[in-house]
Design a protein around this motif. Structure first.
Motif, PDB file in Angstrom:
ATOM      1  N   ALA A  43      11.906  35.243  40.692  1.00  0.00           N
ATOM      2  CA  ALA A  43       9.756  34.669  39.658  1.00  0.00           C
ATOM      3  C   ALA A  43       9.009  35.266  41.923  1.00  0.00           C
ATOM      4  O   ALA A  43       8.349  34.806  42.120  1.00  0.00           O
ATOM      5  N   GLU A  44       8.235  36.536  41.472  1.00  0.00           N
ATOM      6  CA  GLU A  44       8.663  37.245  42.388  1.00  0.00           C
ATOM      7  C   GLU A  44       6.535  37.163  43.194  1.00  0.00           C
ATOM      8  O   GLU A  44       5.996  36.758  43.734  1.00  0.00           O
ATOM      9  N   VAL A  53       8.324  31.145  49.370  1.00  0.00           N
ATOM     10  CA  VAL A  53       9.645  30.972  48.605  1.00  0.00           C
ATOM     11  C   VAL A  53      10.328  32.273  47.238  1.00  0.00           C
ATOM     12  O   VAL A  53       9.002  31.510  46.799  1.00  0.00           O
ATOM     13  N   VAL A  54      10.641  33.287  47.449  1.00  0.00           N
ATOM     14  CA  VAL A  54      10.773  33.723  45.740  1.00  0.00           C
ATOM     15  C   VAL A  54      11.357  33.293  45.719  1.00  0.00           C
ATOM     16  O   VAL A  54      13.026  33.314  46.118  1.00  0.00           O
ATOM     17  N   LYS A  77      17.960  28.365  40.413  1.00  0.00           N
ATOM     18  CA  LYS A  77      19.433  28.720  40.964  1.00  0.00           C
ATOM     19  C   LYS A  77      19.647  28.967  42.689  1.00  0.00           C
ATOM     20  O   LYS A  77      20.362  28.436  42.975  1.00  0.00           O
ATOM     21  N   ASP A  78      18.604  29.660  42.741  1.00  0.00           N
ATOM     22  CA  ASP A  78      18.322  29.610  44.407  1.00  0.00           C
ATOM     23  C   ASP A  78      17.041  30.553  45.012  1.00  0.00           C
ATOM     24  O   ASP A  78      16.237  30.278  44.547  1.00  0.00           O
ATOM     25  N   SER A 244       7.137  21.611  44.401  1.00  0.00           N
ATOM     26  CA  SER A 244       6.734  23.246  44.343  1.00  0.00           C
ATOM     27  C   SER A 244       7.395  23.685  42.439  1.00  0.00           C
ATOM     28  O   SER A 244       8.255  23.102  42.361  1.00  0.00           O
ATOM     29  N   TRP A 245       6.420  24.807  42.223  1.00  0.00           N
ATOM     30  CA  TRP A 245       6.600  25.214  41.023  1.00  0.00           C
ATOM     31  C   TRP A 245       8.675  25.148  41.218  1.00  0.00           C
ATOM     32  O   TRP A 245       9.306  26.056  41.968  1.00  0.00           O
ATOM     33  N   GLY A 246       8.938  25.253  39.992  1.00  0.00           N
ATOM     34  CA  GLY A 246      10.234  25.854  39.570  1.00  0.00           C
ATOM     35  C   GLY A 246      11.330  24.213  40.292  1.00  0.00           C
ATOM     36  O   GLY A 246      12.508  24.463  40.175  1.00  0.00           O
ATOM     37  N   ASP A 247      10.940  23.411  40.979  1.00  0.00           N
ATOM     38  CA  ASP A 247      11.833  22.142  40.547  1.00  0.00           C
ATOM     39  C   ASP A 247      11.751  20.789  39.639  1.00  0.00           C
ATOM     40  O   ASP A 247      11.036  21.183  38.180  1.00  0.00           O
ATOM     41  N   LEU A 248      12.704  20.269  39.543  1.00  0.00           N
ATOM     42  CA  LEU A 248      12.904  19.491  38.421  1.00  0.00           C
ATOM     43  C   LEU A 248      11.547  18.445  38.338  1.00  0.00           C
ATOM     44  O   LEU A 248      10.920  18.117  38.716  1.00  0.00           O
TER      45      LEU A 248
END
Length: 346
Positions: A43-44, A53-54, A77-78, A244-248
């Protein structure tokens, strides 16, 4: 161009620790059994909302062909996704719950072993959580593409905690055009009783936008409901505090957009400039389009997707180019129905 900028809710982003397991749960219990895409990518473009962070992620867009928006089941995933610092409570700032539409709330609630309440609009509602603690609300609706025997449907809307109701109404009602006022009440509410923080006094505003009649998938997406909740006596916490965006948890609410340029101008002129803009057709695995983000007055992230390419017969490699076809023109029912050919049984 039409004044209508959105056809409906395309999806809600749900950060989970295991996308495969989450898809199976939403498939089994809520009928979200058609994976429109299942994509692994970096998610660049989202670094403005991921502390620079990407994130590498897997995303599964699961829909219910009865109608409504989908669930974008999103696994970071990372880096590994962070859990909430504490359980979200009703009125905390951000997306607190997702409204899942049902053709018969009482029967669906009974099948799930859940209690039925009466909302301020005198309709039945029920509550459940997914295996990861994400709050869901079962609600009735009258916009359907093809009803199912199990009474399940897709996403109708969300419950969002806000700190300033009037500032939030400027965005959701005036800018986004979700402007039918269903109710605006202030008190404690019996149908919130079982929810964490549900005993607290709040102002509660339910907004609705009926299906537009325009856009390729308007018959599938149907109506929109946004419920705003503002605490009046207690301090609201920020649901995504320190994350941030992408966390649970619920990471965004996404609208299907007909004219991104027109909306970009309207949003900027109203004080809600784009924070992310892909600027052109962005490859989303088996689909493609232009996407953008804005933040509401409390920082809740809203996504907007102008779909350009969508799989119709994935197994045969057949896609439809909506830009060439025209963004306003509805797809025929048989063509929308072919999405269901990818249904997965669990």
């Amino acid at each position: 161009m039409s004044d209508i900028l959105f056809t409906g809710i395309q999806q809600v982003g749900i950060g989970v620790p295991d996308a495969e397991a989450a898809f199976k749960w939403y498939n089994k219990h809520l009928g979200l059994d058609v994976p429109v895409f299942d994509d692994v990518a970096r998610a660049e473009l989202m670094t403005p909302h991921t502390n620079g962070v990407v994130r590498e992620r897997r995303a599964i867009l699961a829909v219910n062909m009865a109608g409504g928006g989908g669930a974008e089941i999103w696994q970071s995933k990372d880096p590994a996704p962070l859990p909430p610092k504490q359980e979200a409570k009703l009125g905390d700032l951000g997306i607190y719950a997702v409204k899942m539409k049902s053709s018969n709330v009482e029967k669906l609630a009974e099948s799930l072993g859940k209690k039925v309440y009466q909302s301020p609009s005198k309709f039945p509602v029920a509550y459940l959580k997914d295996p990861y603690g994400n709050q869901l609300q079962l609600v009735p609706d009258n916009s359907w593409f093809k009803k199912r025997a199990d009474h399940t449907g897709g996403v109708l809307g969300v419950i969002i905690g806000v700190s300033d109701m009037e500032a939030s109404l400027k965005l959701y009602k005036d800018v986004l055009g979700i402007n039918e006022l269903v109710y605006d009440e202030t008190r404690t509410f019996a149908d919130f009783a079982e929810l964490a923080g549900g005993e607290r006094k709040c102002r509660r505003v339910l907004l609705k936008k009926s299906e537009s009649g325009e856009g390729a998938f308007y018959k599938l997406f149907g109506n929109i409901e946004i419920e705003l909740v503002q605490l009046l006596e207690d301090k609201a916490e920020v649901i995504m505090e320190g994350r941030s965006w992408g966390d649970l948890g619920y990471i965004h609410l996404c609208f299907d957009t007909l004219d991104m340029e027109a909306f970009k101008a309207k949003a900027a002129n109203s004080g809600f400039p784009f924070t992310v803009d892909s600027g052109a057709t962005f490859d989303m695995g088996e689909a493609g389009g232009r996407f953008s983000y804005i933040a509401d007055p409390d920082g809740t992230l809203l996504e907007f997707v102008e779909t350009h390419k969508v799989p119709v017969l994935k197994k045969l490699g057949i896609f439809i180019n909506l830009k060439k076809r025209g963004m306003l023109k509805p797809l025929p029912n048989w063509m929308i129905s072919t999405l269901g050919w990818g249904r997965v049984k669990v």
